[in-house]
Design a protein around this motif. Structure first.
Motif, PDB file in Angstrom:
ATOM      1  N   UNK A  80     108.783  61.623  48.892  1.00  0.00           N
ATOM      2  CA  UNK A  80     109.433  61.841  50.183  1.00  0.00           C
ATOM      3  C   UNK A  80     108.403  62.036  51.299  1.00  0.00           C
ATOM      4  N   UNK A  81     107.346  62.780  51.003  1.00  0.00           N
ATOM      5  CA  UNK A  81     106.274  62.963  51.997  1.00  0.00           C
ATOM      6  C   UNK A  81     105.635  61.622  52.353  1.00  0.00           C
ATOM      7  N   UNK A  82     105.363  60.814  51.330  1.00  0.00           N
ATOM      8  CA  UNK A  82     104.785  59.491  51.560  1.00  0.00           C
ATOM      9  C   UNK A  82     105.706  58.665  52.448  1.00  0.00           C
ATOM     10  N   UNK A  83     106.998  58.634  52.128  1.00  0.00           N
ATOM     11  CA  UNK A  83     107.961  57.839  52.896  1.00  0.00           C
ATOM     12  C   UNK A  83     108.013  58.325  54.346  1.00  0.00           C
ATOM     13  N   UNK A  84     107.990  59.638  54.526  1.00  0.00           N
ATOM     14  CA  UNK A  84     108.014  60.204  55.868  1.00  0.00           C
ATOM     15  C   UNK A  84     106.813  59.743  56.695  1.00  0.00           C
ATOM     16  N   UNK A  85     105.623  59.872  56.127  1.00  0.00           N
ATOM     17  CA  UNK A  85     104.418  59.464  56.862  1.00  0.00           C
ATOM     18  C   UNK A  85     104.333  57.949  57.004  1.00  0.00           C
ATOM     19  N   UNK A  86     104.748  57.221  55.997  1.00  0.00           N
ATOM     20  CA  UNK A  86     104.726  55.762  56.069  1.00  0.00           C
ATOM     21  C   UNK A  86     105.678  55.278  57.162  1.00  0.00           C
ATOM     22  N   UNK A  87     106.865  55.889  57.247  1.00  0.00           N
ATOM     23  CA  UNK A  87     107.819  55.495  58.287  1.00  0.00           C
ATOM     24  C   UNK A  87     107.283  55.788  59.687  1.00  0.00           C
ATOM     25  N   UNK A  88     106.583  56.917  59.850  1.00  0.00           N
ATOM     26  CA  UNK A  88     105.952  57.225  61.140  1.00  0.00           C
ATOM     27  C   UNK A  88     104.921  56.157  61.486  1.00  0.00           C
ATOM     28  N   UNK A  89     104.155  55.752  60.482  1.00  0.00           N
ATOM     29  CA  UNK A  89     103.127  54.732  60.695  1.00  0.00           C
ATOM     30  C   UNK A  89     103.769  53.395  61.046  1.00  0.00           C
ATOM     31  N   UNK A  90     104.810  53.021  60.328  1.00  0.00           N
ATOM     32  CA  UNK A  90     105.530  51.777  60.610  1.00  0.00           C
ATOM     33  C   UNK A  90     106.078  51.798  62.037  1.00  0.00           C
ATOM     34  N   UNK A  91     106.618  52.936  62.446  1.00  0.00           N
ATOM     35  CA  UNK A  91     107.146  53.068  63.797  1.00  0.00           C
ATOM     36  C   UNK A  91     106.046  52.859  64.842  1.00  0.00           C
ATOM     37  N   UNK A  92     104.870  53.412  64.594  1.00  0.00           N
ATOM     38  CA  UNK A  92     103.741  53.223  65.507  1.00  0.00           C
ATOM     39  C   UNK A  92     103.314  51.758  65.571  1.00  0.00           C
ATOM     40  N   UNK A  93     103.321  51.083  64.433  1.00  0.00           N
ATOM     41  CA  UNK A  93     102.969  49.649  64.406  1.00  0.00           C
ATOM     42  C   UNK A  93     103.983  48.859  65.225  1.00  0.00           C
ATOM     43  N   UNK A  94     105.276  49.150  65.013  1.00  0.00           N
ATOM     44  CA  UNK A  94     106.327  48.435  65.729  1.00  0.00           C
ATOM     45  C   UNK A  94     106.240  48.666  67.240  1.00  0.00           C
ATOM     46  N   UNK A  95     105.928  49.905  67.631  1.00  0.00           N
ATOM     47  CA  UNK A  95     105.780  50.207  69.056  1.00  0.00           C
ATOM     48  C   UNK A  95     104.617  49.431  69.662  1.00  0.00           C
ATOM     49  N   UNK A  96     103.532  49.331  68.918  1.00  0.00           N
ATOM     50  CA  UNK A  96     102.372  48.585  69.415  1.00  0.00           C
ATOM     51  C   UNK A  96     102.686  47.089  69.504  1.00  0.00           C
ATOM     52  N   UNK A  97     103.504  46.595  68.564  1.00  0.00           N
ATOM     53  CA  UNK A  97     103.905  45.181  68.617  1.00  0.00           C
ATOM     54  C   UNK A  97     104.738  44.884  69.872  1.00  0.00           C
ATOM     55  N   UNK A  98     105.559  45.842  70.284  1.00  0.00           N
ATOM     56  CA  UNK A  98     106.409  45.644  71.460  1.00  0.00           C
ATOM     57  C   UNK A  98     105.641  45.782  72.763  1.00  0.00           C
ATOM     58  N   UNK A  99     104.499  46.463  72.711  1.00  0.00           N
ATOM     59  CA  UNK A  99     103.721  46.722  73.945  1.00  0.00           C
ATOM     60  C   UNK A  99     103.090  45.455  74.487  1.00  0.00           C
TER      61      UNK A  99
END
Length: 99
Positions: A80-99
């Motif tokens: 669960x900790x891994x999924x939580x941090x991985x999802x945060x990282x994925x969100x940051x990648x997606x935000x950078x893709x939209x920028x």
């Protein structure tokens, strides 16, 4: 068991996420938090063309950890900790893709 040595979050391997050691709190949480900070710094340096590949790699890594045989019997708190941090990282990648 080469798959256990697969890096799934920066330098963190599958074995560290699904294995008994290190313990989830505080060790694994601290390891994930530190690796997350490193990954965010590295993300700033990534050209946009690498982001799609990086995003796909992280989605595959999450599926890899979740699909381990007997995953329900493994260290769910660490997964669960891994999924939580991985999802945060994925969100940051997606935000950078939209920028």
């Amino acid at each position: 068991m080469l798959e256990l040595d697969k890096k799934v979050f920066g330098k963190i391997t599958t074995k560290e996420i699904i294995g008994a050691d290190p313990p989830a709190i505080p060790d694994t949480e601290n390891i994930l938090k530190n690796e997350f900070a490193i990954l965010l710094e590295e993300l700033k340096l990534q050209p946009k063309e690498n982001l799609e590949k990086l995003l796909e790699q992280q989605k595959i890594a999450e599926a890899h950890v979740n699909s381990r045989p007997g995953a329900m019997a493994l260290a769910q708190d660490k997964i669960q900790l891994f999924i939580e941090y991985n999802n945060k990282y994925i969100q940051n990648i997606q935000e950078k893709l939209k920028a």
